[in-house]
Enzyme design. Structure first.
Site, mmCIF file in Angstrom:
data_model
loop_
_atom_site.group_PDB
_atom_site.id
_atom_site.type_symbol
_atom_site.label_atom_id
_atom_site.label_comp_id
_atom_site.label_asym_id
_atom_site.label_seq_id
_atom_site.Cartn_x
_atom_site.Cartn_y
_atom_site.Cartn_z
ATOM 1 N N LYS A 135 0.842 -1.200 0.000
ATOM 2 C CA LYS A 135 0.000 0.000 0.000
ATOM 3 C C LYS A 135 0.882 1.257 0.000
ATOM 4 C CE LYS A 135 -3.523 2.280 2.778
ATOM 5 N NZ LYS A 135 -4.465 2.204 3.886
ATOM 6 N N GLU B 39 10.450 -4.613 4.494
ATOM 7 C CA GLU B 39 10.530 -6.035 4.118
ATOM 8 C C GLU B 39 10.223 -6.200 2.627
ATOM 9 O OE1 GLU B 39 8.877 -4.787 6.644
ATOM 10 O OE2 GLU B 39 9.173 -5.987 8.460
ATOM 11 N N GLY C 133 -4.890 -1.929 5.027
ATOM 12 C CA GLY C 133 -4.078 -3.053 4.555
ATOM 13 C C GLY C 133 -4.760 -4.395 4.784
ATOM 14 N N ARG C 134 -5.292 -4.598 5.979
ATOM 15 C CA ARG C 134 -5.887 -5.908 6.306
ATOM 16 C C ARG C 134 -7.287 -6.079 5.718
ATOM 17 N NH1 ARG C 134 -4.821 -2.578 10.382
ATOM 18 N NH2 ARG C 134 -6.474 -1.798 11.747
ATOM 19 N N GLU D 188 -4.854 -6.930 14.664
ATOM 20 C CA GLU D 188 -4.354 -5.595 14.305
ATOM 21 C C GLU D 188 -5.492 -4.574 14.414
ATOM 22 O OE1 GLU D 188 -0.827 -4.931 11.447
ATOM 23 O OE2 GLU D 188 -2.533 -4.294 10.267
ATOM 24 N N HIS E 145 -5.610 -33.679 17.288
ATOM 25 C CA HIS E 145 -4.539 -34.540 17.793
ATOM 26 C C HIS E 145 -3.390 -33.723 18.356
ATOM 27 C CE1 HIS E 145 -6.344 -38.272 16.360
ATOM 28 N NE2 HIS E 145 -6.870 -37.489 15.430
ATOM 29 N N LYS F 98 9.310 -1.008 14.123
ATOM 30 C CA LYS F 98 9.908 -0.648 12.832
ATOM 31 C C LYS F 98 11.006 0.401 13.032
ATOM 32 C CE LYS F 98 5.721 -0.984 9.963
ATOM 33 N NZ LYS F 98 4.799 -0.192 9.166
HETATM 34 O O1 F6P Z 1 2.468 -3.937 9.804
HETATM 35 C C1 F6P Z 1 1.655 -2.853 9.579
HETATM 36 C C2 F6P Z 1 1.161 -2.745 8.196
HETATM 37 O O2 F6P Z 1 0.956 -1.405 7.956
HETATM 38 C C3 F6P Z 1 -0.108 -3.537 7.935
HETATM 39 O O3 F6P Z 1 -1.243 -2.939 8.404
HETATM 40 C C4 F6P Z 1 -0.040 -3.662 6.461
HETATM 41 O O4 F6P Z 1 -0.946 -4.600 6.015
HETATM 42 C C5 F6P Z 1 1.398 -4.036 6.282
HETATM 43 O O5 F6P Z 1 2.078 -3.246 7.225
HETATM 44 C C6 F6P Z 1 1.969 -3.850 4.918
HETATM 45 O O6 F6P Z 1 1.988 -2.521 4.535
HETATM 46 P P1 F6P Z 1 2.176 -2.097 3.025
HETATM 47 O O7 F6P Z 1 1.068 -2.666 2.249
HETATM 48 O O8 F6P Z 1 2.156 -0.598 3.039
HETATM 49 O O9 F6P Z 1 3.498 -2.633 2.549
#
Ligand code: F6P
Length: 561
Positions: A210, A216, A284-285, A370, A401, A525
């Protein structure tokens, strides 16, 4: 600032406390069912194609009435309507919360700042469909002219969990001639394992972020680009001059972006024509039915993707229009509050009896935890009540199990959702239908055992020696919801996700928290960025605590060995 009473001082809340401490002090599901033969039928609702039985809960009509009063007093439906209208109910980020617009029908009108967002949604969906069809048909080729056979999606959190979960869930509907992989972890092993057996000339990277600033994702995307360009340079194609000149053409054929941030996408080197847009009013979620679902659309095709959106919409409409007493997300949310706040239940298990839903609970963890893992209310005041539960679980029979022992006979109350299907997906019909009945026999047996248990008398009647009777006794009264649908289709998956989205919404509304921000992930972060130079260069990090300083020193020593 609101001037309404604090949640736990509301009369509706104290009435629930009195009810729990009085008539519901020792709830007994056997007695509830004996006294009311119609209980199962009365405590079953339908939302779209989902049948939801909540009769095995520690509730009576009075409990439900009191919970409904709490929902009315906290104006859950008022906030719901504000969300659907596009008001900025994400107060800390001053954003509208309009994931429901992502599945609105083409002719719907939902305005944000005077602009109809539904038109924009459908224009991106159309662009995605054209692209997905081109990849599926082989018309979209890689840099060397080979057709794309592998789609590797790079993203994390909401930009990974949704598409990765839905791809698994809908695997029987996917294009089996294409390979789909999902990379999220900044641990290089994730990318390495995802690409090591792939031909770069046949690989498309879908970079999903987003913000397009998530460390990452950008790190993995940068490594993927190096892998791609290095392979082209060494790999005997005649295009190495292009690679040396920046490889823009190769990147243009092998990278697409899903983002709200066109500037950063361009800076990364991805052609803006290959960017699929979404907007800041999509959390995002809550985003996998937006452009974030592109790889899923490539996998299942645009028609099935639209069927999935229709499924979401079915439950959106239900949430918007069903009366409170038959409103499934409202009821599930209220039951969650009942256990979380009046039984001190710390966790909530989600147990799908479908192997295809193996990533479903992991997806729900982000959606729920979240969203509702907050400890200040919408006005910034500390909450004096419990908020979101720990959500956990894996596909059912495997759990049976492993950890079900604790759910059956442990000391903790763990409300659980059991999700099952009447039919295996078509692909398995014929060969494996009998196996499906066995799976579902387990499904039904578990909720029965959890609810009704086994009394000492029943155990003795089986001839069990006295000393073993306590060990073989099941107290029962372990609450469960059963969610049943005919088959796990794209539409049913959309319905299930929308059900949980709105359930989480209901709980956040009652707890008066902002379910749509996620400030809690920020500190880690920032600190990671501060600590990194200490790892890479041995730099001194001002303000680093003694424990972390010692651990970093140990890490650097161990790494040298
Ligand atoms: O970890 C926080 C967060 O902002 C989530 O809410 C989101 O889904 C994720 O990081 C990834 O963010 P982006 O889509 O901006 O890479």
């Amino acid at each position: 600032m609101t001037d309404s009473p604090r949640l736990t001082r509301r009369p509706e809340w104290t009435a629930l406390e009195d009810h729990r401490g009085g008539p519901l002090l020792h709830p007994d599901l056997r007695a509830f069912f004996e006294q009311d033969p119609g209980r199962a039928e009365r405590y079953t609702v339908r939302a779209g194609d989902l049948l939801i039985d909540y009769s095995k809960h520690l509730i009576t009509d009075e409990t439900l009435a009191l919970l409904q009063e709490l929902a009315a007093a906290t104006d859950v439906f008022g906030l719901r309507d504000a969300m659907f209208r596009g008001e900025r109910i994400n107060v800390t980020e001053r954003r509208a919360v309009l994931h429901t617009a992502l599945r609105a029908s083409r002719d719907a009108v939902i305005e944000v700042d005077g602009e109809n967002v539904v038109a924009k949604v459908h224009s991106v969906l159309d662009k995605m469909a054209v692209f997905a069809d081109r990849v599926r048909s082989g018309e979209w080729t890689g840099h060397t002219g080979k057709r794309i056979r592998n789609v590797v999606t790079i993203g994390i959190g909401g930009s990974d969990l949704g598409p990765a979960m839905a791809y698994e869930a809908l695997r029987p509907y996917t294009a089996h001639e294409l390979t789909f992989r999902f990379v999220s972890n900044v641990d290089g092993a994730d990318l390495h394992e995802a690409v090591r057996d792939l031909d770069p000339a046949e690989t498309l990277f879908v970079v999903a972020s987003k913000t397009f600033t998530t460390i990452e994702t950008i790190t993995n995307a940068t490594s993927a680009r190096s892998w791609l360009l290095a392979e082209f340079a060494d790999g005997g194609t005649s295009r190495s001059s292009e690679v040396e000149s920046g490889g823009e053409k190769a990147v243009a054929r092998h990278f697409v972006a899903l983002s709200t941030n066109a500037g950063k996408v361009t800076e990364f080197g991805i052609d803006p024509d290959n960017m699929f847009e979404f907007w800041d009013w999509v959390g995002g979620r809550y985003s996998y039915d937006s452009a974030i679902g592109l790889s899923l659309m490539i996998a299942i095709g645009p028609d099935r993707f639209r069927e999935m959106l229709d499924g979401f919409r079915l439950v959106d409409e239900h949430f918007k229009n069903a009366p409170a007493e038959a409103n499934a997300p409202l009821l599930l949310g209220l039951l969650g509050v009942w256990y979380n706040n009046f039984f001190d239940a710390q966790t909530h298990a989600v147990l799908p009896y479908s192997h295809y839903l193996s990533k479903f609970t992991a997806y729900l963890q982000q959606l729920d935890m979240e969203s509702d893992g907050k400890s200040v209310d919408r006005d910034g005041h500390p909450v004096e009540w419990q908020t979101g539960p720990v959500v956990w679980g894996t596909p059912g029979t495997n759990g049976q199990h492993a950890y079900y022992q604790l759910i059956h006979q442990g000391t903790k109350l763990i409300p659980a959702d059991f999700i099952g299907f009447a039919r295996p997906v078509d692909e398995l019909s014929g060969g494996l239908e009998a196996q499906h009945d066995l799976l579902m026999a387990n499904f039904f047996a578990q909720t029965q055992a959890l609810a009704f248990g086994k009394t000492p008398d029943e155990v003795r009647a089986e001839g069990v020696p006295d000393e073993l009777v306590p060990h073989k006794t099941f107290k029962g009264n372990r609450p469960t919801t059963t969610i049943l649908a005919t088959e796990l289709t794209p539409s049913v998956l959309g319905q299930l996700i929308a059900l949980y989205e709105h359930k989480v919404f209901v709980q956040g509304a009652i707890w008066n928290i902002d379910s749509f921000d996620q400030w809690g992930v920020e500190l880690g972060k920032v600190l990671a960025k501060r600590v990194e130079p200490a790892l890479t260069q041995g730099a001194e990090v001002p303000g680093l605590d003694p424990s972390t300083t010692a651990l970093v020193a140990a890490y650097r020593t161990l790494r040298k060995k």
